[in-house]
Design an enzyme around this catalytic site. Structure first.
Site, PDB file in Angstrom:
ATOM      1  N   PRO A  14      -6.719  42.353  15.524  1.00 35.22           N
ATOM      2  CA  PRO A  14      -7.977  42.414  15.956  1.00 35.22           C
ATOM      3  C   PRO A  14      -8.661  43.521  17.066  1.00 35.22           C
ATOM      4  O   PRO A  14      -8.149  44.639  16.770  1.00 35.22           O
ATOM      5  CB  PRO A  14      -6.562  41.592  17.804  1.00 35.22           C
ATOM      6  CG  PRO A  14      -5.326  41.368  17.574  1.00 35.22           C
ATOM      7  CD  PRO A  14      -5.283  42.621  16.054  1.00 35.22           C
ATOM      8  N   ASP A  15      -9.595  43.173  17.136  1.00 34.55           N
ATOM      9  CA  ASP A  15     -10.486  44.314  17.498  1.00 34.55           C
ATOM     10  C   ASP A  15     -10.556  44.310  19.104  1.00 34.55           C
ATOM     11  O   ASP A  15      -9.229  43.578  19.389  1.00 34.55           O
ATOM     12  CB  ASP A  15     -12.185  43.514  17.490  1.00 34.55           C
ATOM     13  CG  ASP A  15     -13.079  42.557  17.714  1.00 34.55           C
ATOM     14  OD1 ASP A  15     -11.619  41.656  18.732  1.00 34.55           O
ATOM     15  OD2 ASP A  15     -13.845  42.046  17.701  1.00 34.55           O
ATOM     16  N   PHE A  16     -11.229  44.990  20.510  1.00 36.94           N
ATOM     17  CA  PHE A  16     -11.430  44.833  21.284  1.00 36.94           C
ATOM     18  C   PHE A  16     -11.960  43.291  22.117  1.00 36.94           C
ATOM     19  O   PHE A  16     -10.968  42.971  23.110  1.00 36.94           O
ATOM     20  CB  PHE A  16     -11.606  46.240  21.785  1.00 36.94           C
ATOM     21  CG  PHE A  16     -10.989  47.696  22.167  1.00 36.94           C
ATOM     22  CD1 PHE A  16      -9.463  47.267  22.401  1.00 36.94           C
ATOM     23  CD2 PHE A  16     -11.502  48.307  22.516  1.00 36.94           C
ATOM     24  CE1 PHE A  16      -9.082  48.397  22.509  1.00 36.94           C
ATOM     25  CE2 PHE A  16     -11.029  49.595  22.621  1.00 36.94           C
ATOM     26  CZ  PHE A  16      -9.591  49.296  22.513  1.00 36.94           C
ATOM     27  N   ARG A  17     -13.110  43.494  21.763  1.00 38.08           N
ATOM     28  CA  ARG A  17     -13.784  42.765  23.103  1.00 38.08           C
ATOM     29  C   ARG A  17     -14.238  40.966  21.499  1.00 38.08           C
ATOM     30  O   ARG A  17     -14.437  40.368  21.948  1.00 38.08           O
ATOM     31  CB  ARG A  17     -15.501  43.278  22.701  1.00 38.08           C
ATOM     32  CG  ARG A  17     -14.848  44.371  23.602  1.00 38.08           C
ATOM     33  CD  ARG A  17     -16.101  44.743  23.534  1.00 38.08           C
ATOM     34  NE  ARG A  17     -15.794  46.625  24.451  1.00 38.08           N
ATOM     35  CZ  ARG A  17     -15.964  47.673  24.155  1.00 38.08           C
ATOM     36  NH1 ARG A  17     -15.216  47.428  22.552  1.00 38.08           N
ATOM     37  NH2 ARG A  17     -15.385  48.372  24.688  1.00 38.08           N
ATOM     38  N   ASN A  63     -11.277  53.549  14.414  1.00 40.00           N
ATOM     39  CA  ASN A  63     -10.088  52.405  14.415  1.00 40.00           C
ATOM     40  C   ASN A  63      -9.028  53.567  13.981  1.00 40.00           C
ATOM     41  O   ASN A  63      -9.293  55.173  13.694  1.00 40.00           O
ATOM     42  CB  ASN A  63     -10.227  52.049  12.752  1.00 40.00           C
ATOM     43  CG  ASN A  63     -11.294  50.825  12.943  1.00 40.00           C
ATOM     44  OD1 ASN A  63     -11.427  50.299  13.665  1.00 40.00           O
ATOM     45  ND2 ASN A  63     -11.442  49.899  12.224  1.00 40.00           N
ATOM     46  N   ASP A  75      -5.591  52.212  12.347  1.00 45.00           N
ATOM     47  CA  ASP A  75      -4.946  51.914  11.903  1.00 45.00           C
ATOM     48  C   ASP A  75      -4.695  52.432  10.653  1.00 45.00           C
ATOM     49  O   ASP A  75      -3.860  51.786  10.024  1.00 45.00           O
ATOM     50  CB  ASP A  75      -5.740  50.047  11.904  1.00 45.00           C
ATOM     51  CG  ASP A  75      -7.261  50.333  11.502  1.00 45.00           C
ATOM     52  OD1 ASP A  75      -7.423  51.354  10.055  1.00 45.00           O
ATOM     53  OD2 ASP A  75      -7.192  49.021  11.392  1.00 45.00           O
ATOM     54  N   HIS A  77     -10.851  58.818  17.276  1.00 49.35           N
ATOM     55  CA  HIS A  77     -10.000  58.341  17.804  1.00 49.35           C
ATOM     56  C   HIS A  77      -8.458  58.296  17.403  1.00 49.35           C
ATOM     57  O   HIS A  77      -7.752  58.038  18.362  1.00 49.35           O
ATOM     58  CB  HIS A  77     -10.272  56.472  18.427  1.00 49.35           C
ATOM     59  CG  HIS A  77     -12.011  56.200  18.911  1.00 49.35           C
ATOM     60  ND1 HIS A  77     -12.204  55.201  19.491  1.00 49.35           N
ATOM     61  CD2 HIS A  77     -12.702  56.962  19.722  1.00 49.35           C
ATOM     62  CE1 HIS A  77     -13.173  55.540  19.598  1.00 49.35           C
ATOM     63  NE2 HIS A  77     -13.738  56.723  19.674  1.00 49.35           N
TER      64      HIS A  77
END
Ligand code: CNA
Length: 449
Positions: free
Chosen positions: A144-147, A218, A220, A237
């Protein structure tokens, strides 16, 4: 939770360096994309999150009520320099609706924008492509993403028992209670998810000798897993590839940290006894040294592709404004974001809105790359899957992650302060399998400068 220990490896003191911290929302984004031409360390100074919890809560409630659509959706965003959430269509222009300028721009942009850029690439006019990516490139991998309303991390925070979504990546919150982040980390540790077509498209850009650099938010690890080499990648990040004490930054063996976290233990720094965390950049932490490659890369870019990001996290978001004003920028996303929310679009700006995997497949077809990408996926997956099966991290597999409805990863940024990770040699998740040559070695060499 039990506490685990392991041998430690004290980091050597690092010289002071310019700090760039991660902050939420586009508080200091330059207002005119054509005005900012990055040189030196860029237009952003050190930034800290200024939002209050209540403002964030309000911001997030707006996010959660917004609909998911192929056209621009509502996304809460903090206005520049203030703590007041901005609503759709207000001054920051962060939210658009059908008929709004962004939607109109979206409509006009979909008439041949992708084909125009494909034509430029085929004509050999784009040989230094910079890709800027976010969580949206991994949703097709089941992360899933954030928003994104409904499925994004921000809509599923109750599972982590935190007061507001960003708490999960807040270093002070972590310091008091690492459990929420560790719960999320269990679901996000590389090993549970596979790269998708979009990742391989970017890998193909490299294979064709066109990728100057990919800047990803990302954590991941899917970029490395699909074979994008480390010198072509800036994980702005951070990542799970290394770990260190969140207080004194003493390095800690990443595998041991992972083992502890996966077994509901807390990895403890052998130097100061504070909690160890994977080197994912939290809000308020510094970005990795490698991030500063942008000062060389963006002025050199001849095509910027922005994929799957809401451009809400600074300083990353402002990078898109630092290419030369004549350089084409292509946004691939579900809705208009950042400078693409303004009408008219800057000359040379194109966006293709909708599901990105579909869009990227169409783009690849236009370029005549689809078969090669499919073949690359087959060969790379054959090579990497056995590795993953034997990986300890694979216990948390995608299935369990999806079952928990888990959110997504934080963005991390790494520190320029005394964090060795800034220059860390990339524990490669990447297994280079072909004979790709790095046609941009001059840019890459700056890493060692
Ligand atoms: P975001 O704010 O959630 O934005 C994602 C964007 O992608 C949104 O605009 C979505 O509409 C769009 N999107 C999602 N899925 C698709 C799709 N299938 N097709 C087209 N568009 C789509 O995430 P950002 O990356 O902008 O935010 C930065 C944060 C999120 C960073 O700090 C990341 O570390 C953090 N994050 C990372 C991951 C990951 O590593 N996979 C996952 C979740 C969050």
């Amino acid at each position: 939770m039990n506490r685990s220990r392991s041998s430690w490896n004290k980091k050597a003191p690092q010289p002071p360096v310019t700090r760039m911290t991660r902050s939420s929302s586009s508080q200091t984004r330059p207002t005119d994309p054509t005005e900012t031409h990055d040189s030196g360390t860029g237009p952003y100074g050190k930034q800290r999150r200024k939002q209050t919890d209540s403002a964030l809560a309000q911001d997030l409630s707006q996010m959660s009520v917004s609909g998911l659509d192929a056209l621009p959706t509502s996304e809460g965003k903090m206005s520049k320099g203030s703590c007041v959430p901005v609503q759709a269509g207000q001054s920051s222009g962060s939210i658009s609706s059908p008929g709004s300028p962004s939607a109109l721009a979206a409509k006009s942009s979909s008439q041949g924008g992708l084909a125009s850029v494909a034509r430029l690439v085929k004509l050999g006019r784009c040989k230094n492509v910079v890709v800027v990516a976010g969580a949206g490139i991994s949703t097709a991998s089941g992360i899933p993403d954030f928003r994104t309303p409904g499925t994004g991390l921000y809509a599923n925070m109750e599972k982590y028992n935190i007061p507001y979504p960003e708490a999960i990546f807040n270093i002070d919150y972590f310091s008091n209670d690492p459990q929420p982040f560790f719960s999320l980390a269990k679901a996000l540790y590389p090993g549970s998810h596979r790269p998708n077509y979009i990742h391989y498209f970017i890998r193909m850009l490299h294979h064709k000798g066109l990728l100057l650099r990919m800047y990803t938010q990302n954590i991941d690890g899917l970029e490395k897993l699909c074979g994008i080499p480390d010198d072509k990648l800036v994980e702005a990040h951070g990542s799970f590839a290394t770990a260190s004490c969140h207080l004194c930054y003493t390095a800690y063996p990443a595998e041991e940290a992972k083992h502890a976290i996966m077994n509901d233990n807390v990895p403890i720094c052998t130097f100061c006894a504070a909690t160890v965390k994977p080197d994912v950049v939290f809000f308020g932490e510094d970005l990795p040294q490698k991030y500063f490659l942008h000062t060389k890369d963006f002025p050199k870019a001849d095509l910027l592709i922005i994929m799957g990001t809401s451009l809400q996290i600074e300083p990353f978001a402002s990078l898109v404004n630092t290419v030369r004003s004549t350089v084409p920028r292509l946004l691939l996303n579900r809705h208009a974001v950042g400078p693409f929310e303004k009408v008219p679009l800057r000359r040379g700006d194109h966006m293709e809105l909708g599901d990105m995997e579909d869009t990227v497949r169409r783009f690849a077809e236009m370029l005549g790359w689809n078969d090669e990408i499919e073949e690359l996926m087959r060969s790379q997956e054959t090579l990497t899957i056995p590795t993953l099966i034997s990986s300890p991290g694979s216990v948390s597999g995608q299935t369990s992650f999806q079952r928990r409805g888990a959110p997504e990863p934080p963005g991390g940024m790494e520190t320029s302060r005394s964090r060795p990770g800034g220059q860390r040699a990339a524990s490669s998740g990447s297994e280079e399998t072909d004979s790709e040559t790095d046609s941009k070695s001059s840019a890459s060499s700056s890493l060692s400068n």
